[in-house]
Design a protein around this motif. Structure first.
Motif, PDB file in Angstrom:
ATOM      1  N   LYS A  24       1.963  12.932  42.031  1.00 30.79           N
ATOM      2  CA  LYS A  24       1.780  12.364  43.367  1.00 30.79           C
ATOM      3  C   LYS A  24       2.683  11.153  43.562  1.00 30.79           C
ATOM      4  O   LYS A  24       3.306  10.987  44.623  1.00 30.79           O
ATOM      5  N   ALA A  25       2.772  10.305  42.525  1.00 26.64           N
ATOM      6  CA  ALA A  25       3.634   9.118  42.615  1.00 26.64           C
ATOM      7  C   ALA A  25       5.081   9.543  42.815  1.00 26.64           C
ATOM      8  O   ALA A  25       5.808   8.957  43.622  1.00 26.64           O
TER       9      ALA A  25
ATOM     10  N   ASN B  94      -5.678  15.845  43.077  1.00 29.34           N
ATOM     11  CA  ASN B  94      -6.408  14.618  43.448  1.00 29.34           C
ATOM     12  C   ASN B  94      -6.789  14.615  44.922  1.00 29.34           C
ATOM     13  O   ASN B  94      -6.828  13.567  45.572  1.00 29.34           O
TER      14      ASN B  94
ATOM     15  N   HIS C 171      -2.848   4.890  44.412  1.00 28.73           N
ATOM     16  CA  HIS C 171      -1.946   5.530  45.382  1.00 28.73           C
ATOM     17  C   HIS C 171      -2.189   4.988  46.784  1.00 28.73           C
ATOM     18  O   HIS C 171      -1.242   4.773  47.541  1.00 28.73           O
TER      19      HIS C 171
ATOM     20  N   LEU D 248     -11.974  12.850  43.187  1.00 27.42           N
ATOM     21  CA  LEU D 248     -10.615  13.343  42.949  1.00 27.42           C
ATOM     22  C   LEU D 248     -10.651  14.767  42.405  1.00 27.42           C
ATOM     23  O   LEU D 248     -11.126  15.001  41.286  1.00 27.42           O
TER      24      LEU D 248
ATOM     25  N   MET E  59      -6.451  11.290  46.680  1.00 30.88           N
ATOM     26  CA  MET E  59      -5.564  10.228  46.206  1.00 30.88           C
ATOM     27  C   MET E  59      -6.343   9.194  45.413  1.00 30.88           C
ATOM     28  O   MET E  59      -7.469   8.878  45.773  1.00 30.88           O
ATOM     29  N   THR E  60      -5.726   8.692  44.384  1.00 28.90           N
ATOM     30  CA  THR E  60      -6.404   7.653  43.609  1.00 28.90           C
ATOM     31  C   THR E  60      -6.335   6.332  44.367  1.00 28.90           C
ATOM     32  O   THR E  60      -5.558   6.175  45.310  1.00 28.90           O
TER      33      THR E  60
ATOM     34  N   PRO F   2      -1.711  12.329  38.978  1.00 27.60           N
ATOM     35  CA  PRO F   2      -1.306  10.986  39.434  1.00 27.60           C
ATOM     36  C   PRO F   2       0.209  10.763  39.366  1.00 27.60           C
ATOM     37  O   PRO F   2       0.802  10.193  40.275  1.00 27.60           O
TER      38      PRO F   2
END
Lengths: 353, 45
Positions: A168-169, A279, B5, A274, B1-2, A165
């Protein structure tokens, strides 16, 4: 998913991908330079360097546009998934092409004998108050720094270290970099050149990327709203045969993460949507060799308990499933990662196994 | 993707599109006029 550490896990598919990529970059840059050379023969060394600056800059913009289009394209249409498989190498090569563009810029100043002008341009703070006349090179430098950060943290080591997470952010900063690049071109070369090609390139590139991202996210909005719950709080998925064999239906409880409900013949199981790697959307993958296989990079998990097959150690959360009055239902409360939760059903079965 | 996100995506892209479209339009509209072509006599020098 590796057992022994390897800096980069090459395989035939990646080598082919990278080979095509490098050949395409070489072809684009040399073709651009050759056409420009023919149309506007350079009169001096700085003029010649300027052609290469434009060639590498245009190539970097096109590559960045493609890199950013791959994600939403793969979400809209599965046929684009192979492009996603090795997207990180595409991103790293984009940084290298952009870095060559910046290096050539310095070579241009050196050839002009005016390297001191570059810091002077960047530290003329009066220009920062202007719109036209803004030091556009700073926008390019900022975008290059973001690209460097992306390239430097692209390895799986950083993915594991930062967790998917956070990683990815961090990598979503690429969107900001793209905006900076568009304004770098709009406030830079577009101000001096009257050709229509530059505005057209910016509109087509940014319009396509923004449009694809907006379309893909709006299309997925319905799933994120979640399915209504049954009286006892389970999610109705549909009849067993509504789930395609060796594939999944993706559901979500209101406000919850997505759940991938797979069917493999008579076995039904529910896993987190995920992938533990990046994810990725597991529910868009298929069951291959008896394992749920992520469509992004091929990470695999057993349907029964969400564990990667030995010797790999990744585990996903699983969810309880049942067949109630001919309908598959899933409990939205996750079980601990690796918990056995799949069931076997037969036509006419009325309850959970 | 969560889920978070995807929410960021849904907020970020419209905002980025508006800012970039505005910046690009201004940059296009406020471009300085093209330089006049050099006079005929200049080309002989």
């Amino acid at each position: 998913m590796s057992v022994d550490f390897q800096a980069v896990q090459w395989n035939r598919a990646k080598l082919i991908y990278d080979g095509i990529l490098i050949a395409a970059v070489a072809l684009f840059v040399s073709g651009f330079a050759a056409i420009h050379w023919q149309l506007h023969p350079p009169n001096s060394t700085p003029d010649a360097i300027d052609i290469w600056i434009r060639a590498f800059g245009t190539c970097a913009f096109v590559m960045l546009t493609i890199v950013l289009a791959i994600g939403p394209l793969a979400r809209i249409d599965r046929r684009f998934l192979p492009l996603l498989y090795n997207r990180r190498h595409f991103g790293v090569l984009t940084f290298l092409v952009a870095a060559v563009h910046a290096w050539l810029m310095i070579q241009w100043y050196l050839a002009e004998g005016s390297l001191a002008n570059l810091p002077a341009e960047l530290t003329n703070f009066a220009d920062y108050g202007k719109f036209i006349g803004f030091p556009f090179k700073l926008l390019g430098i900022a975008a290059l720094l973001v690209l460097f950060l992306m390239a430097a943290t692209s390895h799986d080591f950083w993915l594991a270290f930062l967790t998917p997470p956070v990683w990815k952010a961090l990598h979503m900063m690429l969107y900001l970099a793209y905006g900076l690049v568009v304004m770098h071109v709009a406030l830079g070369i577009m101000q001096g050149e009257r050709t229509l090609l530059i505005p057209l390139m910016l509109v087509a590139g940014f319009g396509t990327v923004a449009g694809l991202h907006l379309f893909a996210s709006l299309r997925e909005r319905k799933t994120d709203r979640g399915q209504p719950l049954t009286a006892d709080g389970w999610i109705a998925v549909g009849a067993p045969h509504d789930i395609p064999d060796r594939s999944a239906r993706i559901v979500a409880a209101p406000g919850g993460e997505r759940i991938a409900v797979f069917r493999d013949g008579a076995e039904i199981g529910a896993l987190s949507n995920l992938c533990a790697h990046q994810n990725g959307p597991l529910g868009e993958g298929r069951i291959v060799d008896g394992c749920v296989t992520c469509p992004w990079h091929g990470y695999q998990y057993r349907l029964a308990d969400g564990c990667a097959p030995p010797p790999f150690t990744e585990k996903l959360v699983t969810y309880r499933v049942r067949v109630n009055r001919g309908m598959v239902e899933v409990d939205p409360h996750p079980l601990p990662p690796g918990t056995h939760a799949s069931i076997r059903y037969s036509r006419g079965s009325r309850g959970a196994a | 993707m969560t889920r978070s996100h995807r929410t960021v995506h849904r907020l970020l892209w419209p905002a980025l599109a508006i800012v970039v479209a505005l910046g690009f339009t201004l940059a296009l509209a406020l471009r300085p006029p093209p330089e006049p072509p050099p006079a005929a006599g200049d080309s002989k020098s």
